[in-house]
Design a protein around this motif. Structure first.
Motif, PDB file in Angstrom:
ATOM      1  N   MET A  21       2.894   6.005  -2.212  1.00  0.00           N
ATOM      2  CA  MET A  21       1.758   6.932  -2.233  1.00  0.00           C
ATOM      3  C   MET A  21       2.078   8.306  -2.816  1.00  0.00           C
ATOM      4  O   MET A  21       1.161   9.059  -3.144  1.00  0.00           O
ATOM      5  CB  MET A  21       1.207   7.107  -0.810  1.00  0.00           C
ATOM      6  N   CYS A  22       3.363   8.627  -2.941  1.00  0.00           N
ATOM      7  CA  CYS A  22       3.748   9.977  -3.381  1.00  0.00           C
ATOM      8  C   CYS A  22       4.459   9.929  -4.728  1.00  0.00           C
ATOM      9  O   CYS A  22       5.177   8.969  -5.023  1.00  0.00           O
ATOM     10  CB  CYS A  22       4.640  10.637  -2.332  1.00  0.00           C
ATOM     11  N   ILE A  23       4.271  10.962  -5.517  1.00  0.00           N
ATOM     12  CA  ILE A  23       4.867  11.024  -6.851  1.00  0.00           C
ATOM     13  C   ILE A  23       6.338  11.405  -6.748  1.00  0.00           C
ATOM     14  O   ILE A  23       6.700  12.358  -6.058  1.00  0.00           O
ATOM     15  CB  ILE A  23       4.120  12.048  -7.722  1.00  0.00           C
ATOM     16  N   GLY A  24       7.190  10.652  -7.444  1.00  0.00           N
ATOM     17  CA  GLY A  24       8.622  10.972  -7.470  1.00  0.00           C
ATOM     18  C   GLY A  24       9.360  10.406  -6.275  1.00  0.00           C
ATOM     19  O   GLY A  24       8.802  10.226  -5.198  1.00  0.00           O
ATOM     20  N   LYS A  25      10.613  10.116  -6.472  1.00  0.00           N
ATOM     21  CA  LYS A  25      11.454   9.539  -5.430  1.00  0.00           C
ATOM     22  C   LYS A  25      11.820  10.599  -4.397  1.00  0.00           C
ATOM     23  O   LYS A  25      12.114  11.736  -4.729  1.00  0.00           O
ATOM     24  CB  LYS A  25      12.726   8.954  -6.054  1.00  0.00           C
ATOM     25  N   GLN A  26      11.797  10.207  -3.121  1.00  0.00           N
ATOM     26  CA  GLN A  26      12.220  11.098  -2.050  1.00  0.00           C
ATOM     27  C   GLN A  26      13.740  11.223  -2.057  1.00  0.00           C
ATOM     28  O   GLN A  26      14.460  10.283  -2.370  1.00  0.00           O
ATOM     29  CB  GLN A  26      11.767  10.549  -0.691  1.00  0.00           C
ATOM     30  N   GLY A  27      14.218  12.393  -1.699  1.00  0.00           N
ATOM     31  CA  GLY A  27      15.644  12.544  -1.479  1.00  0.00           C
ATOM     32  C   GLY A  27      16.379  13.222  -2.612  1.00  0.00           C
ATOM     33  O   GLY A  27      15.888  13.268  -3.731  1.00  0.00           O
ATOM     34  N   PRO A  28      17.571  13.750  -2.258  1.00  0.00           N
ATOM     35  CA  PRO A  28      18.166  13.642  -0.933  1.00  0.00           C
ATOM     36  C   PRO A  28      17.447  14.423   0.164  1.00  0.00           C
ATOM     37  O   PRO A  28      17.659  14.178   1.329  1.00  0.00           O
ATOM     38  CB  PRO A  28      19.593  14.160  -1.128  1.00  0.00           C
ATOM     39  N   ALA A  29      16.579  15.376  -0.207  1.00  0.00           N
ATOM     40  CA  ALA A  29      15.828  16.119   0.809  1.00  0.00           C
ATOM     41  C   ALA A  29      14.417  15.543   0.932  1.00  0.00           C
ATOM     42  O   ALA A  29      13.670  15.490  -0.055  1.00  0.00           O
ATOM     43  CB  ALA A  29      15.767  17.601   0.447  1.00  0.00           C
ATOM     44  N   LEU A  30      14.059  15.085   2.113  1.00  0.00           N
ATOM     45  CA  LEU A  30      12.723  14.566   2.368  1.00  0.00           C
ATOM     46  C   LEU A  30      11.683  15.658   2.148  1.00  0.00           C
ATOM     47  O   LEU A  30      11.863  16.798   2.567  1.00  0.00           O
ATOM     48  CB  LEU A  30      12.649  14.069   3.819  1.00  0.00           C
ATOM     49  N   ARG A  31      10.585  15.312   1.490  1.00  0.00           N
ATOM     50  CA  ARG A  31       9.483  16.253   1.322  1.00  0.00           C
ATOM     51  C   ARG A  31       8.561  16.141   2.542  1.00  0.00           C
ATOM     52  O   ARG A  31       7.853  15.144   2.704  1.00  0.00           O
ATOM     53  CB  ARG A  31       8.745  15.978   0.010  1.00  0.00           C
ATOM     54  N   VAL A  32       8.593  17.152   3.383  1.00  0.00           N
ATOM     55  CA  VAL A  32       7.919  17.082   4.686  1.00  0.00           C
ATOM     56  C   VAL A  32       6.406  16.952   4.536  1.00  0.00           C
ATOM     57  O   VAL A  32       5.769  16.192   5.263  1.00  0.00           O
ATOM     58  CB  VAL A  32       8.273  18.322   5.537  1.00  0.00           C
ATOM     59  N   MET A  33       5.819  17.662   3.588  1.00  0.00           N
ATOM     60  CA  MET A  33       4.370  17.571   3.429  1.00  0.00           C
ATOM     61  C   MET A  33       3.952  16.204   2.904  1.00  0.00           C
ATOM     62  O   MET A  33       2.846  15.726   3.207  1.00  0.00           O
ATOM     63  CB  MET A  33       3.857  18.694   2.515  1.00  0.00           C
ATOM     64  N   ASP A  34       4.811  15.551   2.134  1.00  0.00           N
ATOM     65  CA  ASP A  34       4.537  14.164   1.730  1.00  0.00           C
ATOM     66  C   ASP A  34       4.501  13.267   2.962  1.00  0.00           C
ATOM     67  O   ASP A  34       3.643  12.384   3.079  1.00  0.00           O
ATOM     68  CB  ASP A  34       5.616  13.661   0.772  1.00  0.00           C
ATOM     69  N   LEU A  35       5.446  13.486   3.871  1.00  0.00           N
ATOM     70  CA  LEU A  35       5.479  12.692   5.107  1.00  0.00           C
ATOM     71  C   LEU A  35       4.195  12.902   5.903  1.00  0.00           C
ATOM     72  O   LEU A  35       3.590  11.929   6.383  1.00  0.00           O
ATOM     73  CB  LEU A  35       6.695  13.079   5.941  1.00  0.00           C
ATOM     74  N   ALA A  36       3.773  14.147   6.054  1.00  0.00           N
ATOM     75  CA  ALA A  36       2.541  14.437   6.790  1.00  0.00           C
ATOM     76  C   ALA A  36       1.345  13.752   6.131  1.00  0.00           C
ATOM     77  O   ALA A  36       0.472  13.193   6.812  1.00  0.00           O
ATOM     78  CB  ALA A  36       2.324  15.941   6.878  1.00  0.00           C
ATOM     79  N   TYR A  37       1.306  13.769   4.802  1.00  0.00           N
ATOM     80  CA  TYR A  37       0.207  13.132   4.074  1.00  0.00           C
ATOM     81  C   TYR A  37       0.182  11.624   4.325  1.00  0.00           C
ATOM     82  O   TYR A  37      -0.883  11.050   4.616  1.00  0.00           O
ATOM     83  CB  TYR A  37       0.351  13.412   2.574  1.00  0.00           C
ATOM     84  N   VAL A  38       1.343  10.986   4.232  1.00  0.00           N
ATOM     85  CA  VAL A  38       1.415   9.536   4.423  1.00  0.00           C
ATOM     86  C   VAL A  38       0.984   9.152   5.837  1.00  0.00           C
ATOM     87  O   VAL A  38       0.204   8.211   6.036  1.00  0.00           O
ATOM     88  CB  VAL A  38       2.838   9.017   4.118  1.00  0.00           C
ATOM     89  N   ILE A  39       1.481   9.868   6.827  1.00  0.00           N
ATOM     90  CA  ILE A  39       1.117   9.564   8.214  1.00  0.00           C
ATOM     91  C   ILE A  39      -0.382   9.752   8.424  1.00  0.00           C
ATOM     92  O   ILE A  39      -1.040   8.943   9.088  1.00  0.00           O
ATOM     93  CB  ILE A  39       1.930  10.433   9.193  1.00  0.00           C
ATOM     94  N   SER A  40      -0.934  10.819   7.833  1.00  0.00           N
ATOM     95  CA  SER A  40      -2.371  11.060   7.993  1.00  0.00           C
ATOM     96  C   SER A  40      -3.197   9.945   7.356  1.00  0.00           C
ATOM     97  O   SER A  40      -4.220   9.525   7.901  1.00  0.00           O
ATOM     98  CB  SER A  40      -2.758  12.413   7.388  1.00  0.00           C
ATOM     99  N   GLU A  41      -2.747   9.435   6.210  1.00  0.00           N
ATOM    100  CA  GLU A  41      -3.484   8.384   5.518  1.00  0.00           C
ATOM    101  C   GLU A  41      -3.327   7.021   6.208  1.00  0.00           C
ATOM    102  O   GLU A  41      -4.295   6.309   6.408  1.00  0.00           O
ATOM    103  CB  GLU A  41      -3.011   8.287   4.061  1.00  0.00           C
ATOM    104  N   VAL A  42      -2.110   6.676   6.560  1.00  0.00           N
ATOM    105  CA  VAL A  42      -1.840   5.355   7.145  1.00  0.00           C
ATOM    106  C   VAL A  42      -2.441   5.232   8.541  1.00  0.00           C
ATOM    107  O   VAL A  42      -3.003   4.194   8.908  1.00  0.00           O
ATOM    108  CB  VAL A  42      -0.324   5.081   7.188  1.00  0.00           C
ATOM    109  N   TYR A  43      -2.342   6.313   9.323  1.00  0.00           N
ATOM    110  CA  TYR A  43      -2.780   6.257  10.713  1.00  0.00           C
ATOM    111  C   TYR A  43      -4.123   6.952  10.942  1.00  0.00           C
ATOM    112  O   TYR A  43      -4.551   7.106  12.083  1.00  0.00           O
ATOM    113  CB  TYR A  43      -1.705   6.853  11.626  1.00  0.00           C
ATOM    114  N   LYS A  44      -4.801   7.326   9.843  1.00  0.00           N
ATOM    115  CA  LYS A  44      -6.144   7.902   9.911  1.00  0.00           C
ATOM    116  C   LYS A  44      -6.193   9.108  10.838  1.00  0.00           C
ATOM    117  O   LYS A  44      -6.990   9.183  11.777  1.00  0.00           O
ATOM    118  CB  LYS A  44      -7.167   6.840  10.373  1.00  0.00           C
TER     119      LYS A  44
END
Length: 206
Positions: A21-44
């Motif tokens: 769902m997010c542009i570009g590979k994660q890491g080595p530093a996780l993109r925190v706002m990408d994580l928040a976006y994914v959780i919001s989308e997957v878990y509504k």
């Protein structure tokens, strides 16, 4: 152990969705706002991330959940950037690993009990069985560790430290996490490896 297997399975799903769902590979530093976006989308969920100014001895952040699908992640303003990232990710992890029995309205009591439990055991010792809420804090920390310092980095980093003189601090800087997260991953390696073996066996049997 079954709870940890379930947590690892959920972390895998989130990591797969981060890649999808997010542009570009994660890491080595996780993109925190990408994580928040994914959780919001997957878990509504509607997630709000808030840096707040408050004083506390141990409490670094908190999660507020609402019955209408909203959630607020609160992070203490006076933390350094690496700590803020870790606290935000740990609180976000609660949104996808916790069951309702894990929820608590008393954040301070939870943290105090968690710290007492952690200080009662040494490295390599079995931790005592905790109540649901305290157990949830441990699982959230393990989930955050898996997201912010994934397994695929650990062998190479161990070699860097053993052969190239790298330190926990220098490795942590690459991942933008506190050094103790790496130590946490090392300390819990046997438990995590066992849980991964159980997850693999579960999949083979399915």
């Amino acid at each position: 152990m079954s709870k940890l297997v379930s947590v690892l399975k959920k972390v895998e799903v989130v990591r797969e969705q981060l890649d999808a769902m997010c542009i570009g590979k994660q890491g080595p530093a996780l993109r925190v706002m990408d994580l928040a976006y994914v959780i919001s989308e997957v878990y509504k969920l509607q997630i709000e991330m808030v840096v707040v100014d408050f004083r506390a001895d141990h409490l670094k952040g908190n999660l507020e959940r609402y019955s209408d699908g909203r959630a607020r992640v609160l992070v203490r303003a006076d933390l350094n950037d690496a700590e803020k990232r870790l606290v935000a990710v740990k609180e976000l992890c609660h949104l996808f690993i916790d069951e309702k029995d894990d929820w608590s309205a008393d954040g301070t009591a939870t943290i105090d009990a968690y710290l007492k439990m952690e200080s009662a055991v040494g490295e390599g010792e079995d931790r005592p069985i905790a109540g649901n809420t305290i157990h949830s804090e441990l699982m959230a920390m393990l989930a955050a560790t898996e997201l912010m310092y994934p397994q695929e980095y650990r062998e190479a980093d161990a070699l860097k430290m053993a052969e190239e003189g790298a330190t926990l601090s220098s490795i942590a800087l690459e991942h933008e996490i506190p050094a103790y997260v790496i130590r946490h991953a090392i300390t819990n390696k046997v438990t995590l490896d066992h849980a991964r073996e159980m997850l693999g066996e579960e999949r083979k049997a399915a």
